[in-house]
Design an enzyme around this catalytic site. Structure first.
Site: not given
Lengths: 331, 328
Positions: A60, A82, A86, A129
């Protein structure tokens, strides 16, 4: 008007801009043949080739940093992270480098970078996430922060973001990706920094953005149908820059403000909106305290029943509206 | 090490170029001495990182670039800026926080940049410029510009994630980037032997299938020839990794009390000072006289004094300018 999904609207925005300008390209993890983790860029590699739809290693800092470097030297990269969680891994490149380059260099650099990052819970992906971290980025001078809530806004705002000469963090809403809405077929853009009033009303200003907009619109309709209560639903759409005028004038009209977002309430962007309203000419018009409904003060849990309760729900938002409408000072 | 032959008289460098290289080394030395002088008298704000002792690396490396090639630099970036050909007046003005500085006084010592001339900026974050260099390399490749990016960073940066991610990406995409690790032995106080698991720093590059070479960073001709070859290789075939062995004579920043190293070690490196060494080479190999090289040093000191005079008369940025240039 034709209806397409939020994901399709984003894909259209990218594809149209890439057709018009060779400097625009997309890069990120699995954005090529895979189409991105959420299928947003599906098929784009077939039209534009792997030079302009570039799959990247899971790095990243290098993803965002090379975007900054490419932007500063004449390209207009769209970078996909994504999952917005992140962004934390590439934070230096975004916050210390990309956001500050222009100021630090005395205007001697331009960084036309878009960082697309899907956010939000509801997918069963648990604590790493599922966050909604938009307030972190709104705190950084030099960045613009967009949180579109409809397919039409997603397309028009992304096109503006791509044409913008500043780094824009574009928070896409995972749970809205498959949701359809009307999107004009002809060319249009929506400026960054302009709020949208989705529903007029005189009783309360329901200020919300992102995934919470459909929920708030449902509640507003319900209250109108059932009780004749007219809630004004206002979506700032970008939180930096923030369209303070539209928010303030709405609250001057209604005298009541409820702010709803999925992000954790503590330190969330609702606090900033509340402060803007309290510190404005809307203050003497307030008939009730400014209230926020946001995420609980916990990481996002896995268990679906818990996951549903961790963010604002139909019940929690509806009761907050009713409480504010019934508010009496000294009661 | 570079081919020994290349350290000797090489016809491709004319007298003018050689003199320019000496001039830039002397400009860096004088600039840094002036910076130290300002700090010693409490006349400037903030902190700074001096490049004294490392001049051969910045000058040899940037001399190997085309004018339109890019550099990215570090917190210890004054030498790289001067090597790349920055205007001294505006650089000194920036150092003093003045409105005629490259960054209108808002960047200071650690953020001097001139993007238009290919200087993508010094950087306050160790390793922070490396991904940006990769991005500039990507632009060059996508736009078929044939420009190379020379990416400076130190031994401290070779343990940052951004370093590893960037080397890998540049190698996978075969981008025209020369990664130049300036091994000045210390990352602030930590000796590279204590910070880094490999003793041969070029092994870092081999992990990313990248050609790697090392050089005596205090020998400007060796640096020039090594970087020259790397730059042309990068232009044609993708990234190259270089390690330049040198030494930071001064402390890390103005706060450094040198507790982590010995006086003897510093003295030993002072004896390898790249400037007298290059002067000797010019006298022995290129028919420069002692007067010629002394004049270069004298002119450099004068140029720095002129830059100081320019910078001192430049006004501080107005308070009204404080909110300018946050956004384009």
């Amino acid at each position: 008007m034709r209806e397409i999904t939020y994901a399709e609207a984003i894909r259209e925005a990218m594809s149209e801009e890439m057709r018009q300008n060779d400097d625009v390209f997309l890069m990120g993890e699995d954005v090529g043949v895979y189409g991105g983790a959420f299928g947003v860029s599906l098929g784009m590699v077939d039209e534009f080739g792997s030079e302009r739809v570039r799959d990247m290693p899971i790095s990243e800092a290098a993803i965002i940093g090379s975007g900054v470097g490419a932007a500063a030297t004449g390209m207009r990269p769209i970078v996909e992270i994504q999952f917005s969680d992140f962004l934390t891994i590439g934070m230096d490149q975004l916050v210390n480098q990309g956001a500050k380059m222009r100021y630090m260099f005395g205007g001697n650099a331009t960084v036309p970078l878009v960082v697309r990052a899907p956010e939000g819970s509801g997918t069963g992906a648990a604590a790493q996430h599922s966050q909604s971290l938009e307030a972190w980025f709104a705190h950084i001078p030099g960045l613009k922060v967009a949180v579109p809530s409809t397919p039409e806004d997603a397309k028009g705002m992304l096109k503006s973001a791509i044409r913008d000469d500043n780094p824009v963090v574009f928070f896409e809403q995972k749970l809205l990706y498959r949701k359809k809405g009307p999107v004009p077929e002809k060319e249009y853009t929506i400026p960054l920094g302009k709020a949208r009033i989705h529903r007029d009303g005189g009783d309360l200003s329901l200020i919300t953005y992102g995934r919470m907009l459909p929920l708030c619109l449902d509640i507003a309709k319900e209250l109108s149908d059932e009780h004749g209560i007219e809630v004004e639903v206002v979506d700032p759409r970008t939180i930096r820059p923030l369209d303070r005028e539209t928010l303030i004038s709405s609250v001057k009209k209604t005298g009541r403000a409820l702010i709803v977002h999925e992000a954790v309430t503590m330190g969330g962007f609702g606090g900033e909106i509340a402060a803007v309203l309290a510190d404005s000419e809307a203050f003497p018009y307030l008939d009730a305290p400014i209230r926020r409904v946001g995420g609980l003060d916990v990481p996002i849990p896995y268990c679906p029943e818990l996951e549903k309760q961790v963010v604002p729900t139909h019940d929690s938002v509806r009761s907050a509206v009713l409480e504010l409408l019934d508010w009496e000072y000294g009661s | 090490m570079a081919d020994k032959k290349k350290q000797h008289k090489n016809e491709e460098l004319g007298r003018e170029k050689l003199e320019d290289m000496l001039r830039k080394m002397q400009l860096i030395r004088s600039f840094e001495e002036k910076v130290a002088w300002f700090f010693s008298r409490g006349m400037v704000h903030g902190t700074t990182h001096l490049y004294i002792g490392e001049e051969a690396t910045a000058v040899g490396a940037t001399a190997a670039l085309r004018d339109d090639d890019y550099i990215t630099s570090t917190h210890r970036g004054h030498g790289h800026c001067i090597g790349k050909g920055i205007e001294l007046n505006r650089m000194m003005a920036e150092f003093l926080g003045k409105s005629d500085g490259y960054c209108k006084g808002k960047g200071g010592s650690m953020h001097i940049a001139d993007v238009r001339s290919g200087n993508l900026g010094a950087n306050g974050v160790v390793g922070g410029g490396i991904p940006i260099a990769v991005g500039a390399g990507l632009t060059s490749k996508m736009k078929k510009q044939d420009r190379v990016v020379l990416c400076f960073f130190g031994d401290g940066a070779n343990n940052q994630g951004s370093f590893h991610e960037s080397l890998n990406l540049a190698s996978v995409w075969k981008l025209p980037v020369v990664f130049l690790l300036e091994n000045n032995t210390y990352a602030m106080s930590l000796n590279v032997a204590k910070s880094t698991a490999v003793s041969d720093l070029t092994e870092r590059a081999r992990a990313y299938s990248m050609d790697a070479h090392q050089m005596d960073g205090n020998n400007v001709m060796e640096v020039y020839h090594t970087v020259r070859e790397a730059v042309e290789q990068a232009r044609e075939n993708g990234p190259v990794f270089l390690v330049s062995h040198t030494y930071r004579i001064m402390g890390h920043s103005k706060s450094d009390a040198n507790r982590y190293r010995t006086r003897e070690e510093i003295e030993a490196w002072k004896a390898k000072d790249p400037i007298p060494r290059f002067e000797q080479y010019l006298i022995e190999e290129h028919d420069f006289s002692r007067e010629d090289v002394d004049a270069v040093g004298e002119n450099a000191r004068n140029a720095i004094e002129e830059a100081v005079a320019y910078a001192e008369q430049s006004p501080f940025p107005s308070i009204e300018s404080i909110e300018e240039d946050v956004y384009a």
